[in-house]
Design a protein around this motif. Structure first.
Motif, PDB file in Angstrom:
ATOM      1  N   GLU A   1       0.808  -0.997  -0.023  1.00  9.14           N
ATOM      2  CA  GLU A   1      -0.033   0.067   0.031  1.00  9.14           C
ATOM      3  C   GLU A   1       0.979   1.302   0.013  1.00  9.14           C
ATOM      4  O   GLU A   1       1.550   1.655   0.895  1.00  9.14           O
ATOM      5  N   GLY A   2       0.832   1.947  -1.210  1.00  4.35           N
ATOM      6  CA  GLY A   2       1.779   3.069  -1.191  1.00  4.35           C
ATOM      7  C   GLY A   2       3.282   2.332  -1.101  1.00  4.35           C
ATOM      8  O   GLY A   2       3.697   1.418  -1.863  1.00  4.35           O
ATOM      9  N   ASP A   3       3.877   3.404  -0.231  1.00  3.03           N
ATOM     10  CA  ASP A   3       5.495   2.834   0.054  1.00  3.03           C
ATOM     11  C   ASP A   3       5.555   1.877   1.276  1.00  3.03           C
ATOM     12  O   ASP A   3       6.802   1.410   1.539  1.00  3.03           O
ATOM     13  N   GLY A   4       4.403   1.199   1.709  1.00  2.00           N
ATOM     14  CA  GLY A   4       4.420   0.510   2.959  1.00  2.00           C
ATOM     15  C   GLY A   4       3.553  -0.730   2.726  1.00  2.00           C
ATOM     16  O   GLY A   4       3.553  -1.198   1.542  1.00  2.00           O
ATOM     17  N   THR A   5       3.301  -1.196   3.811  1.00  2.00           N
ATOM     18  CA  THR A   5       2.463  -2.671   3.704  1.00  2.00           C
ATOM     19  C   THR A   5       1.194  -2.607   4.648  1.00  2.00           C
ATOM     20  O   THR A   5       1.169  -1.952   5.664  1.00  2.00           O
ATOM     21  N   LEU A   6       0.060  -3.060   4.135  1.00  2.00           N
ATOM     22  CA  LEU A   6      -1.307  -2.974   4.784  1.00  2.00           C
ATOM     23  C   LEU A   6      -1.143  -4.479   5.500  1.00  2.00           C
ATOM     24  O   LEU A   6      -0.966  -5.674   4.717  1.00  2.00           O
ATOM     25  N   LEU A   7      -1.189  -4.596   6.882  1.00  2.00           N
ATOM     26  CA  LEU A   7      -1.409  -5.941   7.586  1.00  2.00           C
ATOM     27  C   LEU A   7      -2.870  -5.733   7.718  1.00  2.00           C
ATOM     28  O   LEU A   7      -3.494  -5.220   8.602  1.00  2.00           O
ATOM     29  N   THR A   8      -3.357  -7.188   7.802  1.00  2.00           N
ATOM     30  CA  THR A   8      -4.704  -7.359   8.075  1.00  2.00           C
ATOM     31  C   THR A   8      -4.767  -8.685   8.832  1.00  2.00           C
ATOM     32  O   THR A   8      -4.599  -9.597   8.171  1.00  2.00           O
ATOM     33  N   LEU A   9      -4.986  -8.629  10.204  1.00  2.00           N
ATOM     34  CA  LEU A   9      -4.995  -9.877  10.830  1.00  2.00           C
ATOM     35  C   LEU A   9      -6.479 -10.123  11.517  1.00  2.00           C
ATOM     36  O   LEU A   9      -6.909  -9.175  11.780  1.00  2.00           O
TER      37      LEU A   9
END
Length: 137
Positions: free
Chosen positions: A101-109
Motif C-alpha cells: 500500500e503506497g510505499d508501505g504494507t497493509l497488514l490485516t490480521l
C-alpha cells in the motif's frame, strides 16, 4: 518506527462465528515485512517465544502455552495458522494478510471462530502488540 493502527473492529464471519480484526499500515515495503516474518525473531514476535512456522500441517508451540498448526503460507501475501490459547482450548483460526500500500504494507490480521467466552479485548491487544513487534526494526 511509528506504526499507525487504521482500524480495530469486531466482525462476523460468513458462517456466523465471531471474529476480531486488527489492521495496521506499516511504512516499510512488503519484502522487508515478509523477510522479518520468516526469520526466527519475526515468527516469535508474531506467535510467541519458541514458535516456529513449518510447512502446511506442521504444528507450532510457543512458550506461553499457545499452539496450533500451520494452515497456509504464501510468500508476501498470507500466513494462516490454527491457534489454541492452551493445549485444552478449542481451535480458532488466525489469518495474517499483507499487501503493498503506497510505499508501505497493509497488514490485516483476522482471528476467527471465537466462542462466547473469548476475551475479545485481550485478543485485540495481543494481536496489535504482535504486529507492532513483528514490524519493529
Amino acid at each position: 518506527m511509528s506504526l499507525q493502527q487504521d482500524t480495530d473492529a469486531e466482525v462476523a464471519t460468513p458462517d456466523g462465528k465471531d471474529a476480531i480484526e486488527v489492521v495496521q499500515h506499516v511504512p516499510r515495503p512488503i519484502s522487508e515485512v515478509w523477510a522479518r516474518l520468516t526469520q526466527k525473531e519475526g515468527i516469535e514476535a508474531f506467535l510467541g517465544e519458541g514458535a516456529m512456522l513449518g510447512a502446511k500441517g506442521d504444528p507450532w508451540h510457543a512458550a506461553d502455552g499457545t499452539c496450533g498448526v500451520t494452515r497456509s503460507y504464501h510468500p508476501e501475501q498470507q500466513v494462516r495458522v490454527s491457534w489454541h490459547a492452551d493445549a485444552d482450548a478449542p481451535a480458532t483460526l488466525v489469518d495474517l494478510q499483507m499487501q503493498p500500500e503506497g510505499d508501505g504494507t497493509l497488514l490485516t490480521l483476522r482471528h476467527e471462530h471465537l466462542d462466547e467466552s473469548a476475551d475479545r479485548e485481550a485478543l485485540r491487544s495481543r494481536w496489535d502488540a504482535a504486529l507492532d513487534r513483528l514490524t519493529r526494526v
